[in-house]
Structures are given as C-alpha cells and as structure tokens.
Design a protein around this motif. Structure first.
Motif, PDB file in Angstrom:
ATOM      1  N   MET A 109      34.305  33.465  52.167  1.00 54.91           N
ATOM      2  CA  MET A 109      34.991  32.636  50.933  1.00 54.91           C
ATOM      3  C   MET A 109      35.377  33.663  49.962  1.00 54.91           C
ATOM      4  N   MET A 110      36.647  33.525  49.504  1.00 61.62           N
ATOM      5  CA  MET A 110      36.874  34.712  48.395  1.00 61.62           C
ATOM      6  C   MET A 110      37.198  33.906  47.214  1.00 61.62           C
ATOM      7  N   MET A 111      37.469  32.711  47.109  1.00 60.81           N
ATOM      8  CA  MET A 111      37.269  32.177  45.787  1.00 60.81           C
ATOM      9  C   MET A 111      37.493  30.430  45.959  1.00 60.81           C
ATOM     10  N   VAL A 112      37.064  29.728  44.918  1.00 56.04           N
ATOM     11  CA  VAL A 112      36.810  28.192  44.843  1.00 56.04           C
ATOM     12  C   VAL A 112      37.736  27.997  43.491  1.00 56.04           C
ATOM     13  N   LEU A 113      38.762  26.926  43.932  1.00 59.62           N
ATOM     14  CA  LEU A 113      39.486  26.427  42.791  1.00 59.62           C
ATOM     15  C   LEU A 113      39.201  24.905  42.980  1.00 59.62           C
ATOM     16  N   GLY A 114      38.314  24.366  42.189  1.00 62.79           N
ATOM     17  CA  GLY A 114      37.874  22.804  42.275  1.00 62.79           C
ATOM     18  C   GLY A 114      37.050  22.657  43.640  1.00 62.79           C
ATOM     19  N   MET A 115      37.451  21.980  44.611  1.00 61.72           N
ATOM     20  CA  MET A 115      37.012  21.853  46.001  1.00 61.72           C
ATOM     21  C   MET A 115      37.717  22.530  46.949  1.00 61.72           C
ATOM     22  N   PHE A 116      38.889  23.374  46.615  1.00 63.11           N
ATOM     23  CA  PHE A 116      39.570  24.182  47.449  1.00 63.11           C
ATOM     24  C   PHE A 116      39.100  25.604  47.746  1.00 63.11           C
ATOM     25  N   VAL A 117      38.862  25.869  48.885  1.00 60.82           N
ATOM     26  CA  VAL A 117      38.223  27.131  49.271  1.00 60.82           C
ATOM     27  C   VAL A 117      39.206  28.164  49.697  1.00 60.82           C
ATOM     28  N   PHE A 118      39.834  29.373  48.961  1.00 65.54           N
ATOM     29  CA  PHE A 118      40.487  30.241  49.438  1.00 65.54           C
ATOM     30  C   PHE A 118      39.803  31.383  50.434  1.00 65.54           C
ATOM     31  N   SER A 119      40.270  31.040  51.692  1.00 66.92           N
ATOM     32  CA  SER A 119      39.541  31.978  52.794  1.00 66.92           C
ATOM     33  C   SER A 119      40.566  32.368  53.892  1.00 66.92           C
ATOM     34  N   LEU A 120      40.216  33.012  54.929  1.00 67.85           N
ATOM     35  CA  LEU A 120      40.989  33.161  56.010  1.00 67.85           C
ATOM     36  C   LEU A 120      41.757  32.063  56.592  1.00 67.85           C
ATOM     37  N   PRO A 121      40.773  31.147  56.903  1.00 65.37           N
ATOM     38  CA  PRO A 121      41.527  29.752  57.863  1.00 65.37           C
ATOM     39  C   PRO A 121      42.522  28.865  56.771  1.00 65.37           C
ATOM     40  N   THR A 122      42.324  29.074  55.364  1.00 58.87           N
ATOM     41  CA  THR A 122      43.026  28.413  54.360  1.00 58.87           C
ATOM     42  C   THR A 122      44.155  29.406  54.005  1.00 58.87           C
ATOM     43  N   LEU A 123      43.846  29.706  52.599  1.00 60.00           N
ATOM     44  CA  LEU A 123      44.979  30.768  52.102  1.00 60.00           C
ATOM     45  C   LEU A 123      44.081  32.006  51.652  1.00 60.00           C
ATOM     46  N   ALA A 124      44.387  33.323  52.335  1.00 59.59           N
ATOM     47  CA  ALA A 124      43.835  34.242  52.056  1.00 59.59           C
ATOM     48  C   ALA A 124      44.737  35.144  51.081  1.00 59.59           C
ATOM     49  N   TYR A 125      44.421  35.210  49.836  1.00 60.54           N
ATOM     50  CA  TYR A 125      45.555  35.890  48.789  1.00 60.54           C
ATOM     51  C   TYR A 125      45.036  37.468  49.056  1.00 60.54           C
ATOM     52  N   GLN A 126      46.209  38.188  48.931  1.00 59.85           N
ATOM     53  CA  GLN A 126      46.094  39.692  48.927  1.00 59.85           C
ATOM     54  C   GLN A 126      46.130  40.391  47.431  1.00 59.85           C
ATOM     55  N   GLU A 127      46.489  39.570  46.536  1.00 55.64           N
ATOM     56  CA  GLU A 127      46.362  40.296  45.142  1.00 55.64           C
ATOM     57  C   GLU A 127      46.211  38.896  44.135  1.00 55.64           C
ATOM     58  N   LEU A 128      45.271  39.430  43.105  1.00 60.77           N
ATOM     59  CA  LEU A 128      44.764  38.617  42.047  1.00 60.77           C
ATOM     60  C   LEU A 128      45.263  39.530  40.882  1.00 60.77           C
ATOM     61  N   GLN A 129      45.871  38.745  39.973  1.00 57.30           N
ATOM     62  CA  GLN A 129      46.300  39.510  38.827  1.00 57.30           C
ATOM     63  C   GLN A 129      45.925  38.434  37.659  1.00 57.30           C
ATOM     64  N   ARG A 130      45.243  38.948  36.364  1.00 60.58           N
ATOM     65  CA  ARG A 130      44.835  38.268  35.526  1.00 60.58           C
ATOM     66  C   ARG A 130      45.339  38.942  34.180  1.00 60.58           C
ATOM     67  N   GLN A 131      45.994  38.029  33.149  1.00 56.41           N
ATOM     68  CA  GLN A 131      46.463  38.215  31.950  1.00 56.41           C
ATOM     69  C   GLN A 131      45.880  37.416  30.984  1.00 56.41           C
ATOM     70  N   THR A 132      45.319  38.129  29.878  1.00 58.05           N
ATOM     71  CA  THR A 132      44.543  37.521  28.619  1.00 58.05           C
ATOM     72  C   THR A 132      45.333  38.049  27.573  1.00 58.05           C
ATOM     73  N   GLN A 133      45.535  36.819  26.702  1.00 55.02           N
ATOM     74  CA  GLN A 133      46.221  37.230  25.568  1.00 55.02           C
ATOM     75  C   GLN A 133      45.334  36.668  24.412  1.00 55.02           C
ATOM     76  N   TRP A 134      45.477  37.457  23.201  1.00 55.89           N
ATOM     77  CA  TRP A 134      44.844  36.749  21.955  1.00 55.89           C
ATOM     78  C   TRP A 134      46.082  36.923  20.771  1.00 55.89           C
ATOM     79  N   LYS A 135      45.940  35.949  19.829  1.00 53.98           N
ATOM     80  CA  LYS A 135      47.050  35.563  18.848  1.00 53.98           C
ATOM     81  C   LYS A 135      46.841  36.187  17.688  1.00 53.98           C
TER      82      LYS A 135
END
Length: 175
Positions: free
Chosen positions: A1-27
C-alpha cells in the motif's frame, strides 16, 4: 500500500503513482511603502495541494476501473483523509481534478497505457482539530505541567466527592 484516500488504496493492483508533488501556501497582506519594499502581514494559511501522477498498464499492473472509482468519490463532493503507507497523515482532501491520457490503443480502442494526474486540495484547517485534538494551543496546555497537575487534582476531587456522596447515600445519611 502506497497511500489511502478515504477508502481507496493506491497500490500496484489499483493505481501506483510514480510522482507525488505537494504545494503549500501561506497568505500575506501587502502594504505599499514609499522607497521601500512592501510591508507584509501574515493573514493565515493558504492552499495545500497534492498532485499524484503516473501511468498504469492494465494488462500488467493497475486498473482503469480505479480511475472510475476515484471519479465516483469526487462526484460526492466529500473530503477524504489522505494517509501515506508509512502512517503519515496529510489531512483531509477533496479530489479537485483527474486528468487521464490513453495511448498504445489496440484494435478495440482499449488502451495499453493510461497516464493519469490526480489533483487534491486540502479542506481541513488543522490536522489536530480534524483528529478531535483541538489546536496547537490546546496541545501546549495539555503538556503544561501546571495544567496537567491541576487537571488531575480536579478529577481526583470529583471522584473522591462522588465516592463520599455515594457512601452517604448508601448509609442513608444526609449532609
């Protein structure tokens, strides 16, 4: 298991993402000044976005139906907890968009390769509050020695007082 969003599991049999990008902003509010840089005042947290991208080859790994499942989740408009396989909790996110590209098509028009990009946007203000732990000042108060000892003393007084009242009631005695 790579990651879970709610009840959806990202993994090889479902969706294995190759890249994760995160952008955080402040005002920040800007105030012009003559002959100097603008003065900035922090006004709060801005957007926090996560982008997952990769590709699947349904004959080998991954499933095109996984993208359909994520679309159904997005259709609800609900926010889902995003948790990495290591246990790291990112917070609560909505699915903002899903981009899909199908290539290497066979005679039936079915894709042998599907590229995808999933954009998520954070909806909760604080991880602590979404877990029901309040905000950072509440956390500080919880670990404050005086606050902790006062809290324990108050609870002990309540328990002892209840016990005494229970004994008095059982013996039929008043105050």
């Amino acid at each position: 298991m790579m990651m879970v969003l709610g009840m959806f599991v990202f993994s090889l049999p479902t969706l294995a993402y190759q890249e994760l990008q995160r952008q955080t902003q402040w005002k920040f509010a800007s105030n012009s000044r003559v002959g100097r840089r603008d003065a900035l005042q922090y006004t709060g947290k801005g957007d926090d976005a996560v982008t997952l991208s990769g590709w699947i080859a349904p004959e080998l790994t991954g499933s095109a139906f996984s993208l359909d499942a994520l679309r159904l989740m997005a259709d609800t408009g609900k926010s889902w907890f995003l948790i990495q396989g290591t246990g790291r909790i990112y917070g609560s996110y909505v699915i903002e968009s899903i981009d899909e590209g199908r290539t290497v098509l066979d005679g039936d028009g079915d894709a042998k390769r599907i590229d995808f990009t999933i954009k998520l946007k954070r909806t909760d203000d604080s991880l602590l509050s979404s877990l029901g732990l309040g905000d950072i000042s509440d956390l500080r108060n919880m670990v404050d020695i005086d606050g902790l000892t006062n809290s324990i003393a108050d609870k002990a007084r309540d328990v002892v007082g209840s016990a005494i009242n229970g004994v008095k009631g059982a013996l039929g005695g008043g105050s």
